[in-house]
Design an enzyme around this catalytic site. Structure first.
Site, short mmCIF file in Angstrom:
data_model
loop_
_atom_site.label_atom_id
_atom_site.label_comp_id
_atom_site.label_asym_id
_atom_site.label_seq_id
_atom_site.Cartn_x
_atom_site.Cartn_y
_atom_site.Cartn_z
N THR A 128 -2.47 5.06 1.49
CA THR A 128 -2.28 3.64 1.20
C THR A 128 -2.96 3.24 -0.11
OG1 THR A 128 -2.30 3.27 3.59
CG2 THR A 128 -2.43 1.32 2.21
N LYS B 219 -7.98 0.30 6.10
CA LYS B 219 -7.35 0.95 4.94
C LYS B 219 -6.48 -0.02 4.15
CE LYS B 219 -2.98 1.44 6.64
NZ LYS B 219 -1.66 1.39 6.01
#
Length: 330
Positions: free
Chosen positions: A245, A188
């Site tokens: 994120t 991520k």
């Protein structure tokens, strides 16, 4: 409990504040005595967690021997590039029966081992739990409701960590899929740089959604090849962490991507940052893992090339949009 938090960065000190609020005796270790003195005196962390005041009950030290030997729990919250050396510093002071919770997301550059593997091998213990999920330190410190997953192959050890961290504003789930939880936290960060590049160039919601969704496909391909479960990668430590994120104003990795998209070079960007953007280091490790496991990861690959080969944002876009047409699922 007596708890030692190893790492005075944003996440480490946010975790210290959280655990202190439950009534535990928390000591935070940091590597630089002058900065630890500043934290102790001001009860703030202006460099890594500005705007947060810490209670007087938290202790601060630059001496590992003061923080670790009496601890019932050790929380590891240091950048991945320093993770192994810090674990090695712990060894003389560490009791193998002590519970370890790792908050660090990354891969050891020398061995390609995950952080939990590094901790277990270095400290000669199996009592290592990984805690991960959509949990920006800034929001945890402000008691913004958050949900995460803690992972350990031993269910009872995962439950022990869950019982310590779970609270009114911080909900903790458990799993035994350590690989899935850790690989989600690595991929991520790299995908957030890609989304940041898109936003920096000036693209919109369509592009962001496409990058997140196709990035998830890359996460799934690599994670499953490494032994993770699809259910984990679709959960808090996978999709949840990916979303936060890639879209949050707090994301350092997204910020790096934004500036790459505006044409700044990676050296200038990193020099201007006080905090570590794990995605830059993770991009290199992910490139090597994708090669090792023979997994196609085109979005992660262009991020790697932007960070290490100075590929321009325009060329990165052309590489992705110019790929041959294919079915969505294959």
């Amino acid at each position: 409990m007596k708890i030692a938090v190893i790492g005075d960065g944003g996440w480490g000190t946010a975790a210290a504040k959280l655990l202190d609020s439950y009534g535990h005796q928390v000591t935070v270790w940091g590597p630089f005595e002058d900065y630890i003195d500043e934290l102790r005196t001001t009860r703030t962390n202006p460099r890594y967690l500005p705007g947060i005041e810490f209670p007087a009950s938290i202790q601060w030290t630059a001496n590992m021997a003061e923080a670790v030997p009496q601890a019932d729990l050790i929380v590891l919250a240091v950048p991945s590039k320093f993770f192994k050396p810090v674990c090695e510093q712990l060894v003389p002071h560490f009791n193998p029966t002590t519970l370890i919770v790792s908050l660090t997301k990354g891969i050891c550059p020398e061995t390609h081992k995950r952080m939990s593997e590094v901790a277990m091998e270095t400290l000669k213990t199996s009592r290592v739990v990984v805690l991960s999920g959509p949990s920006h330190a800034e929001e945890v410190a402000r008691r913004i409701p958050t949900a995460v997953t803690c992972a350990c192959a031993d269910h009872e050890t995962a439950i022990a960590a869950q019982n310590i961290f779970n609270g009114p504003y911080f909900r903790v789930y458990t799993t035994d899929d350590v690989v899935g939880v850790e690989i989600g936290g690595i991929v991520k960060n790299v995908l957030a740089i890609a989304v940041g590049v898109s936003d920096g160039v000036g693209f919109g919601d369509n592009t962001r959604a496409a990058l997140i969704t196709r990035g998830l496909a890359e996460l799934m391909r690599l994670g499953l090849k490494m032994g993770a479960r699809a259910q984990t990668l679709s959960g808090l430590a996978g999709v949840g962490d990916l979303i936060v994120t890639c879209t949050s104003q707090h994301s350092r990795n997204h910020s790096v991507g934004e500036r790459l998209g505006r044409g700044l070079d990676i050296e200038t960007i990193l020099k201007s940052m006080q905090m570590v953007a794990e995605g830059v280091d993770n991009a290199q490790m992910l490139h090597e893992l994708a090669t090792q496991y023979e997994v196609e990861m085109p979005i992660a690959d262009v991020v790697y090339r932007m960070c290490y080969d100075h590929l321009s944002a325009e060329d990165a876009i052309m590489l992705l949009t110019g790929r041959s047409a294919k079915p969505e699922y294959h």
